[in-house]
Structures are given as structure tokens and as C-alpha cells.
Design an enzyme around this catalytic site. Structure first.
Site, PDB file in Angstrom:
ATOM      1  N   GLU A 187       0.834  -1.205   0.000  1.00  0.00           N
ATOM      2  CA  GLU A 187       0.000   0.000   0.000  1.00  0.00           C
ATOM      3  C   GLU A 187       0.868   1.254   0.000  1.00  0.00           C
ATOM      4  O   GLU A 187       1.823   1.360   0.766  1.00  0.00           O
ATOM      5  CB  GLU A 187      -0.908  -0.018   1.229  1.00  0.00           C
ATOM      6  CG  GLU A 187      -1.815   1.192   1.349  1.00  0.00           C
ATOM      7  CD  GLU A 187      -2.610   1.191   2.645  1.00  0.00           C
ATOM      8  OE1 GLU A 187      -3.620   1.913   2.712  1.00  0.00           O
ATOM      9  OE2 GLU A 187      -2.220   0.477   3.594  1.00  0.00           O
ATOM     10  N   CYS A 232      -5.375  -2.989   2.717  1.00  0.00           N
ATOM     11  CA  CYS A 232      -5.192  -2.856   4.164  1.00  0.00           C
ATOM     12  C   CYS A 232      -6.430  -3.267   4.956  1.00  0.00           C
ATOM     13  O   CYS A 232      -6.786  -4.436   5.025  1.00  0.00           O
ATOM     14  CB  CYS A 232      -4.761  -1.421   4.482  1.00  0.00           C
ATOM     15  SG  CYS A 232      -4.145  -1.189   6.175  1.00  0.00           S
ATOM     16  N   LYS A 266      -9.732   1.947  -3.102  1.00  0.00           N
ATOM     17  CA  LYS A 266     -10.214   1.434  -1.822  1.00  0.00           C
ATOM     18  C   LYS A 266     -11.588   2.014  -1.500  1.00  0.00           C
ATOM     19  O   LYS A 266     -11.802   3.227  -1.591  1.00  0.00           O
ATOM     20  CB  LYS A 266      -9.207   1.809  -0.727  1.00  0.00           C
ATOM     21  CG  LYS A 266      -9.508   1.242   0.645  1.00  0.00           C
ATOM     22  CD  LYS A 266      -8.401   1.627   1.623  1.00  0.00           C
ATOM     23  CE  LYS A 266      -8.625   1.025   2.995  1.00  0.00           C
ATOM     24  NZ  LYS A 266      -7.562   1.413   3.950  1.00  0.00           N
TER      25      LYS A 266
END
Length: 537
Positions: free
Chosen positions: A288, A400, A350
Site C-alpha cells: 500500500e 489494508c 479502496k
């Protein structure tokens, strides 16, 4: 003297009785707090399985004959111990920029723990109130407790943004056969079975004679059944691996150094150096926000990446992205794919953002800054997406925090062959946080029947097969690469097809079997306990 005697005979015993009751209640709250703290030892990295029945049976027994309000407080004390000790590592993220946020660390974690503790409190109060209102046998009480607990965990995973961290079923992550049940009923279903079996010893301790033996045998039968079913799944024929070689790069850049302008070139150079070490690969994976900038806008950086990629290979890397709009510039946390020419192929944004880390909820009301550096709040993407890349099996991406949500990491209409989890746990140092995060990823692999490839900035990077086993890993604080083949996927699991509907089916079936088999009932209750609405458990 007559008045003193009357006081001694009537008032004084009543006062002593109230003091005794208050002392007993405080003891239950203390026991609840200690039992909640004990659950942390049942999760990775320790995974002490024997403590599971001790912790949950202690709460189960401690709720006996309590009112709704007192049960709520005992459950809250349990939750405070569970989360206070289980998520203390979040405080480390506040010390990355200690001069700005350091003073907020302890109040923030304490407040979050107290808030999350409301969910075990709801479970305890719901259970105690229903049990108090109707006479029931010990086994029915165990089913009611497990159901109440599962409802509260499901709510914790969905209310507001949701935070399904350290679900009860994660105590089984390190036990290969036992965790396989999640392939049918998911992690919430695994929690239901775990808690149900875990409180049976508590029920047995309060029972007597033949009933004690029956309950004890049922606990052993539950464990044996889960082990047998899981073992059969582990022994099922594996599909042929897709023949794709991976390279995961763990740059190990401390969070406080990552975004410093003077470190930008050194960070990029480290990733390029690790990526070009001897060895063949088809897919290169960076974590990330591995690149500290807007990579799709940086022609020179993309040319250097193209030079590092073997012919026909692709890079999947986490990068920030920005897109102009009518409302101004919008920022996204993304994973982007680049080919061997440096051209961007596709990307994923995301969609499940971290409150106060990637955006500030109720920004107009709360005068709070977010913890991560940047020009503005991130914008959520549209949701789970499957990416099609040349020469690579179909891949889903979870960035994540997204990997902790059961049933929300894969596009149900376009099933991938594997999941790429790009993450950055550098915020949490060498605490137990990254180990707990990895445990969530392993459970998603079992639920979906898909291998998960995890690239983390400072660790823990790993390759997880479709059974949740660790094929390879780079530990916390290590710098290096993982070179390994992509594991094969299983056929779509029951949970992947039906999601949490499978959980409802499990709960209804378990209750129906329990009632039909006559293993629970009210035969030990007399007319007095029914009239007083007390339980028999």
C-alpha cells in the site's frame, strides 16, 4: 432497647445483604474484565486454545440470575478487558507524529475500547434478560448465549463503518482443521460454534449427575465434529496451480520516514533494487502506497519501473491517486497495475476507508485532523472489483483495512482466482497488531476458497493458500522479497455463494436440532422458579 433490637433484627440484616450483593456484583464485573482480557491470549500470535472455554465460560457463569442492567455492565467490563488489551497497539499510530497527536493516543484508544465494549454488553444483557424471563435447560442457555454473542459480533462488523476485529472464531486461526468450518458458515458462524462449545464447560460445571455428563460429551462431540469436517476439506483434491510466479517486495520503510520529501528517491530506489534481484517472476507486488507520490503522473518513475520489469510481467502497487472534479480535487487510495512498458493497465480504489486515518467522519462537526499525511480526505471507491490483467489469473484487491470484513472483499458476480492484499502496518510497529491483521487475511482465504497474497511495507508480507495456511512470509521489520508460485483456488465455497445467509441457516438448524433431540428443556424447573421467572441454567 426494643427499638435497637428491632433494628438489629430487621434493618441491619437488610443492610448487610445489600452490601453482600454489591460486593458480589463488583466481583462479577472484575471477573468479567479479567475474562475479557484473557481472550486476547486466545488470538494470534499466542493462540492459547485452552483459554477459550475458560474466558467465555467465566462470562457465561458470571451472568447467572443478573438483571438486564447488571448483565450489561458485566458484559461491558468483559469487552473493556477484551478491547483494552486487544487493540492497545492502535496507540502506536498516534506516535508516528508524536508532536501533533501523541497526547491523543491513550484517550483515543481508551474511548474506542469503551465504545466497542458496548457490543459484548449488548450480548450479555440480551442473553441475561431472555434467560431470566423463561425457564430453560443448560444446553438451551448455551445456545442462547452463543446466538446473542454472534448477533453482537455481526452488529460490531456492520454498525457505522464496522470493526470486525478479533472475532471469537479467530481463536481457531492457527488450527488448520478447526478453522475450515468458515468455508461453510463464515467467520461469524465460526464464532457461533466456538462460543457455543466454549461455554458448555461452564454449563457442565453448574449441572449435576447425568446432565453434567451429557453436556461434557456434547462439548467433546462439537470439537470432534469441527475437526473431522475440517480435516476432510484439507484432504480434498487440490486443483492444479495456475503456473504464475510471484515476487513480493517488503521495503521496510518506517512510517515516519516514508513521506519525507528528502527520502522519496531513497524509498523508490530501495523498491527498485529489491525488485531487480536475481530471479524470475510474472507478477511483481508492492504494498500500500509503496510509491510516495502520484505514479501515473510521473513519466520518469514509470520508465524506471518498466526497465525493472521482465518482458510480459506486470506490477501491482499501492499508490495514491487524484482526479479533478467539479467539487475540486478528489483523492483515492488505490492499487494500480503497470505493464512492462510502464503503461498503466487498470486500477482499483479502496472503498472501505479508515475513519480518522483516511477521512474524518462528520468533518463539519468534528474539529479533528486525520492521522495520515495528505492534501485532503480520501474518496471511497465503488466497491469490490475483479481485475483482468494480461497473462495473470483474475485478481481481486483488498487494501489494508478492507481485508478484515467477511464477505466484502470479492465481487460476487465476477469471481477472481486470487486476492491481492496491499497493506501498510508500519503505523503499528512491532506490536501484535500486524499478527492480528494477518489472521483476518487467513480467514478471508478460507471463507472465499481463494489464495491471498499479502504485500506489507514493514511486514507481515505473506502468501496464504486457499485453506488459510501460510506458504511463505516475511516477518515484521524485515527487508526482502518473497519469490513463490501462486497457489491454486478452491471451487466457490458455500459462504462465498451465500454469505451470511449461511450463518442464519446454521443458527436455525442448531436450535432446531437441539430442541428436537430433547437435549434441552425445562424438566429441572419447578413451579416456583417458573413463577419467579428464573432460569434453570
Amino acid at each position: 432497647m426494643d427499638q435497637r433490637a428491632a433494628f438489629d433484627q430487621v434493618v441491619k440484616p437488610e443492610i448487610l445483604n445489600r452490601i453482600a450483593l454489591r460486593h458480589r456484583f463488583l466481583s462479577r464485573m472484575t471477573l468479567g474484565f479479567a475474562a475479557g482480557a484473557m481472550t486476547v491470549l486466545t488470538f494470534p500470535p499466542l493462540s492459547i486454545l485452552l483459554l477459550v472455554p475458560v474466558a467465555y465460560s467465566a462470562l457465561f457463569v458470571g451472568l447467572r440470575d443478573l438483571s438486564f442492567g447488571r448483565a450489561f455492565l458485566v458484559g461491558w467490563a468483559f469487552g473493556l478487558g477484551q478491547f483494552g488489551f486487544g487493540i492497545w497497539w492502535i496507540a502506536e499510530s498516534f506516535y508516528v507524529e508524536a508532536e501533533r497527536f501523541g497526547t491523543m493516543a491513550i484517550p483515543a484508544v481508551a474511548g474506542l475500547s469503551a465504545g466497542l465494549a458496548i457490543f459484548p454488553a449488548i450480548a450479555a444483557a440480551l442473553f441475561a434478560e431472555i434467560a431470566r424471563r423463561g425457564a430453560m435447560g443448560s444446553l438451551l442457555a448455551c445456545l442462547l448465549f452463543a446466538t446473542s454473542w454472534t448477533v453482537a459480533e455481526w452488529l460490531r462488523g456492520h454498525v457505522l463503518t464496522g470493526f470486525p476485529w478479533n472475532l471469537a472464531g479467530y481463536a481457531l486461526v492457527d488450527y488448520a482443521a478447526l478453522r475450515q468450518t468458515a468455508a461453510w458458515v463464515g467467520s461469524y458462524g465460526l464464532s457461533f460454534l466456538t462460543v457455543f462449545v466454549a461455554v458448555l464447560p461452564g454449563a457442565a460445571a453448574m449441572a449435576s449427575g447425568r446432565q453434567r455428563l451429557t453436556i461434557s460429551l456434547m462439548a467433546l462431540a462439537g470439537i470432534a465434529t469441527m475437526w473431522a469436517v475440517g480435516t476432510l476439506r484439507l484432504q480434498s483434491d487440490a486443483q492444479q496451480p495456475p503456473g504464475v510466479d510471484l515476487r513480493i517486495v517488503q521495503g521496510n520503510i518506517p512510517q515516519e520516514e516514508k513521506w519525507a520529501p528528502e527520502n522519496r528517491e531513497a524509498t523508490f530506489a530501495r523498491y527498485l533494487e529489491l525488485s531487480t534481484r536475481p530471479g524470475d517472476f510474472d507478477v511483481l507486488l508492492w504494498p500500500e502506497t509503496a510509491f510516495p507520490g502520484f505514479l501515473d503522473e510521473d513519466t520518469e518513475a514509470r520508465a524506471r519501473i518498466a526497465a525493472a520489469l521482465p518482458d510480459g510481467s506486470v506490477l501491482l502497487t499501492g499508490v495514491p491517486d487524484r482526479v479533478p472534479s467539479d467539487d475540486g480535487m478528489r483523492y483515492f487510495n488505490t492499487v494500480q497495475a503497470f505493464g512492462d512498458t510502464g503503461k498503466i493497465l487498470t486500477g482499483y480504489a479502496k472503498h472501505h476507508l479508515v475513519p480518522f486515518g483516511e477521512y474524518v467522519p462528520f468533518r463539519g462537526w468534528l474539529p479533528i485532523e486525520r492521522l495520515t499525511a495528505g492534501l485532503g480526505d480520501f474518496t471511497p471507491g465503488p466497491g469490490p472489483r475483479t481485475l483482468a490483467l494480461p497473462g495473470v489469473p483474475l485478481v481481486a484487491v483488498a487494501i489494508c483495512y478492507e481485508i478484515i470484513f467477511p464477505g466484502h472483499v470479492v465481487d460476487d458476480l465476477f469471481r477472481p482466482d486470487w486476492i491481492f492484499n496491499a497493506t501498510n502496518d508500519a503505523w503499528f510497529g512491532t506490536s501484535i497488531g500486524p499478527e492480528q491483521h494477518l489472521a483476518s487475511a487467513r480467514m478471508r482465504a478460507v471463507e472465499e476458497g481463494l489464495p491471498i497474497v499479502r504485500a506489507a511495507n514493514t511486514g507481515i508480507s505473506a502468501i496464504i493458500d486457499a485453506n488459510g495456511d501460510l506458504v511463505a512470509r516475511l516477518g515484521n521489520g524485515e527487508t526482502g522479497v518473497i519469490d513463490a508460485a501462486l497457489p491454486s483456488a478452491h471451487p466457490s465455497t458455500l459462504y462465498a455463494r451465500f454469505g451470511d445467509w449461511a450463518l442464519l441457516a446454521l443458527i436455525f438448524t442448531t436450535w432446531a436440532v437441539g430442541l428436537a433431540a430433547g437435549l434441552v428443556g425445562t424438566h429441572r424447573c419447578n413451579k416456583r422458579t417458573r413463577t419467579e421467572k428464573k432460569s434453570c441454567w
